[in-house]
Design an enzyme around this catalytic site. Structure first.
Site, mmCIF file in Angstrom:
data_model
loop_
_atom_site.group_PDB
_atom_site.id
_atom_site.type_symbol
_atom_site.label_atom_id
_atom_site.label_comp_id
_atom_site.label_asym_id
_atom_site.label_seq_id
_atom_site.Cartn_x
_atom_site.Cartn_y
_atom_site.Cartn_z
ATOM 1 N N ASN A 90 5.486 -13.762 1.480
ATOM 2 C CA ASN A 90 6.893 -13.396 1.726
ATOM 3 C C ASN A 90 7.860 -14.296 0.968
ATOM 4 O O ASN A 90 8.819 -14.837 1.511
ATOM 5 C CB ASN A 90 7.207 -13.369 3.239
ATOM 6 C CG ASN A 90 6.975 -14.690 3.929
ATOM 7 O OD1 ASN A 90 6.224 -15.529 3.438
ATOM 8 N ND2 ASN A 90 7.612 -14.888 5.068
ATOM 9 N N LYS A 142 -2.220 -9.824 3.187
ATOM 10 C CA LYS A 142 -1.447 -10.172 4.382
ATOM 11 C C LYS A 142 -0.541 -9.011 4.753
ATOM 12 O O LYS A 142 0.190 -8.476 3.914
ATOM 13 C CB LYS A 142 -0.592 -11.420 4.097
ATOM 14 C CG LYS A 142 0.454 -11.748 5.163
ATOM 15 C CD LYS A 142 -0.195 -12.227 6.462
ATOM 16 C CE LYS A 142 0.817 -12.489 7.577
ATOM 17 N NZ LYS A 142 1.608 -13.697 7.423
ATOM 18 N N HIS A 173 0.055 -10.607 10.713
ATOM 19 C CA HIS A 173 0.992 -11.128 11.700
ATOM 20 C C HIS A 173 1.112 -10.013 12.729
ATOM 21 O O HIS A 173 1.756 -9.000 12.492
ATOM 22 C CB HIS A 173 2.354 -11.437 11.075
ATOM 23 C CG HIS A 173 3.371 -11.898 12.085
ATOM 24 N ND1 HIS A 173 4.084 -13.064 11.952
ATOM 25 C CD2 HIS A 173 3.780 -11.350 13.262
ATOM 26 C CE1 HIS A 173 4.887 -13.213 12.997
ATOM 27 N NE2 HIS A 173 4.726 -12.174 13.809
ATOM 28 N N ASP A 269 1.085 -22.186 9.900
ATOM 29 C CA ASP A 269 2.239 -21.327 9.686
ATOM 30 C C ASP A 269 3.434 -22.188 9.242
ATOM 31 O O ASP A 269 4.556 -22.017 9.725
ATOM 32 C CB ASP A 269 2.593 -20.514 10.936
ATOM 33 C CG ASP A 269 3.493 -19.332 10.608
ATOM 34 O OD1 ASP A 269 3.772 -19.110 9.416
ATOM 35 O OD2 ASP A 269 3.914 -18.631 11.549
ATOM 36 N N GLY A 285 10.967 -20.051 12.142
ATOM 37 C CA GLY A 285 9.991 -20.793 11.357
ATOM 38 C C GLY A 285 10.194 -22.288 11.479
ATOM 39 O O GLY A 285 11.326 -22.774 11.537
HETATM 40 O O1 DOR Z 1 8.545 -17.921 12.272
HETATM 41 C C1 DOR Z 1 8.073 -17.432 11.275
HETATM 42 N N1 DOR Z 1 8.509 -17.777 10.055
HETATM 43 N N2 DOR Z 1 7.126 -16.523 11.407
HETATM 44 C C2 DOR Z 1 6.650 -15.838 10.351
HETATM 45 O O2 DOR Z 1 5.805 -14.995 10.533
HETATM 46 C C3 DOR Z 1 7.198 -16.056 8.996
HETATM 47 C C4 DOR Z 1 7.798 -17.376 8.919
HETATM 48 C C5 DOR Z 1 8.634 -17.602 7.698
HETATM 49 O O3 DOR Z 1 8.217 -17.205 6.601
HETATM 50 O O4 DOR Z 1 9.704 -18.201 7.833
HETATM 51 ZN ZN ZN Z 2 3.463 -14.694 10.984
HETATM 52 ZN ZN ZN Z 3 3.380 -17.175 8.619
#
Ligand code: DOR
Ligand code: ZN
Ligand code: ZN
Length: 398
Positions: A90, A142, A173, A269, A285
Site C-alpha cells: 500500500n 496481499k 488483512h 505491522d 497505524g
Molecule cells: O493500522 C494500519 N495501518 N493497519 C493497516 O492495515 C495498514 C496500516 C498502514 O499502512 O498504515
Molecule cells: Zn492490515
Molecule cells: Zn499492515
C-alpha cells in the site's frame, strides 16, 4: 567471521558454542573454534539468536517517504535484530502492477541495512492476470478484505476468488467475519492463506478449528495486540490502528494461541506515520519493527514462552511459510543472519532511541525483556554496541 562464546538453544537445551561464518553462511558450530585469520566477535556468554524475520512491514517507499523509507526503516530493523523484512504493497503507487513491483525492486537496491522481500497487491479492478504473472517475483499476494490505510479494499467475491486462484500464497488483512471468509476462500481454491494480525479470541478459535480440519492456514499476531489493549487508549491517543486494540481477555487468548501452535508468526505491522499526522487527525497505524524482539523477550523473561518458541515464531516459521531459503535457523549451511542479545539488561524503551522517521514508539517507558547488542546479516555486522555500520548490504530474498 568467528563468533565466540555464544549461548544458543539446540533441541531446547542451552549450550555455549563458537560459530564460524564463511561467505555469509554458517560453516561450523562447535564447542571451541580457534582460527587466527578471522574477524572475531566475542558474544561473552550472551545469547545468539537466528535473525528476526518480520513478515509484515509498511516501509512507505515509494510515495510516502516522509513517514519512512528503505534506509530509515531498515535501520530500525538492524537496531531491533530484524535481519529480513517483508514489505507491504500500500505504497504510492500501490504495488499492483508488474511495473510498480519492478520499480520497487530496483529502487530498494543498495539502500537497505537488512534483507527484504516484497508483497504484490491484489486490486479491486481485478489484476489477477498480473498477480499470476508476478507470483514468483513476490513473497505473496496481499489482499485487504477490510478498510484500512491506503484504499486497497477488495470486496467483490468473484475478484477475491480470481486473485486467490492466481496466487501461490495470499496474505490477508481480514477482521472478524472476514477471517471466516478468507478461510473459506482458501478452502475453496486450495491456495494457502496467511492471516495477518489476528486480534481476538474468536478469530483465534476460527483458526484453531480450520487447522484441525487440515487446512493450509497460517496466522500472525502483532506484539501490540499481545502487550497492549483498549485500556491503554485514551482520548487523542496515538494507539489507533487496524485492527484496533482489543481487551485483556483477547491478549490472553492470543498468548494461548502462540503456546498451542495456533499462531505461527509474529509480524509487527510496522505502519509509521509522523507525529504531526498522528496529532492532526485520526490516522491508523503504529511503528513496531525496532522493538519487536526486545518486547517479545519480556515474555521469555516472564516465562510465558521459551526462547525456542520465540525463535520459532519470529524466525523459523516466517522463513518456512514465505519460502525464504537458508534463513530462520542457526544451522550449518544457513545464512549467517544472527542477533546477539543481552537478557540481563535493565534498559527501558524510549522515544529518544527511535531511528524510524516517525520518531516515536508505542512502547515508550516499558522495560526491555532483552537488548539487541549486535545484528549480523549474512556475515556482515550492520549494528553493534549502539552503532550502525553503514554498509547497506541488504539484498532481496527472491
Ligand atoms: O493500522 C494500519 N495501518 N493497519 C493497516 O492495515 C495498514 C496500516 C498502514 O499502512 O498504515
Ligand atoms: Zn492490515
Ligand atoms: Zn499492515
Amino acid at each position: 567471521m568467528l563468533i565466540k562464546n555464544g549461548l544458543i538453544t539446540l533441541e531446547e537445551k542451552v549450550v555455549l558454542k563458537d560459530i564460524l561464518v564463511e561467505n555469509g553462511r554458517i560453516k561450523e558450530i562447535s564447542d571451541e573454534i580457534n582460527l587466527d585469520d578471522q574477524e572475531v566477535i566475542d558474544a561473552n556468554g550472551k545469547y545468539v539468536l537466528a535473525g528476526i524475520i518480520d513478515p509484515h512491514v509498511h516501509m512507505r517507499d515509494p510515495g510516502l517517504t516522509h513517514k519512512e523509507d528503505f534506509g530509515t526503516g531498515s535501520m530500525a530493523c538492524a537496531k531491533g535484530g530484524v535481519t529480513t523484512f517483508l514489505d507491504m504493497p500500500n505504497t504510492v503507487p500501490n504495488t499492483i502492477t508488474e511495473e510498480a513491483l519492478l520499480n520497487k525492486k530496483r529502487d530498494a537496491q543498495g539502500r537497505s541495512y537488512v534483507d527484504y522481500g516484497f508483497y504484490f497487491g491484489g486490486s479491486k479492478n481485478n489484476n489477477s492476470e498480473e498477480v499470476r504473472k508476478v507470483k514468483d517475483m513476490a513473497v505473496a499476494t496481499k489482499v485487504f478484505m477490510n478498510v484500512s490505510t491506503g484504499n486497497m479494499l477488495v470486496e467483490d467475491e468473484k475478484i477475491l476468488e480470481d486473485i486467490f486462484r492466481s496466487s501461490n500464497l495470499v496474505a490477508v488483512h481480514a477482521e472478524g467475519e472476514m477471517v471466516a471468509k478468507a478461510i473459506e476462500l482458501s478452502e475453496k481454491t486450495k491456495v494457502p492463506v496467511y492471516l495477518c494480525h489476528l486480534s481476538t479470541k474468536e478469530e483465534i478459535q476460527m483458526v484453531r478449528e480450520a487447522k484441525a480440519k487440515g487446512l493450509k492456514i497460517y496466522a500472525e499476531v502483532t506484539p501490540h495486540h499481545l502487550f497492549l489493549n483498549e485500556s491503554y487508549v485514551k482520548e487523542g491517543s496515538f494507539l489507533r490502528m487496524k485492527p484496533e486494540l482489543k481487551t485483556k481477555e483477547d491478549n490472553e487468548a492470543l498468548w494461548e494461541g502462540i503456546i498451542d501452535g495456533t499462531i505461527d508468526t509474529i509480524g509487527t505491522d510496522h505502519a509509521p506515520h509522523t507525529l504531526q499526522e498522528k496529532q492532526e487527525k485520526l490516522t491508523f497505524g503504529i511503528p513496531g519493527v525496532q522493538f519487536s524482539l526486545e518486547i517479545m523477550l519480556k515474555a521469555v523473561d516472564g516465562e510465558k514462552i521459551s526462547l525456542t518458541k520465540l525463535s520459532e515464531i519470529m524466525s523459523k516459521n516466517p522463513a518456512e511459510i514465505f519460502g525464504l531459503k537458508n534463513k530462520g535457523k542457526i544451522e550449518v549451511g544457513y545464512d549467517a543472519d544472527l542477533v546477539i542479545v543481552d537478557l540481563e539488561t535493565e534498559a527501558k524503551i524510549t522515544n529518544e532511541e527511535v531511528v524510524s522517521k516517525c520518531g516515536w514508539t508505542p512502547y515508550n517507558g516499558m522495560s526491555k525483556g532483552g537488548e539487541v547488542v549486535t545484528t549480523i546479516v549474512r556475515g556482515n555486522i550492520v549494528y553493534n554496541n549502539k552503532k550502525f555500520i553503514n554498509k547497506k548490504i541488504g539484498k532481496e530474498v527472491m
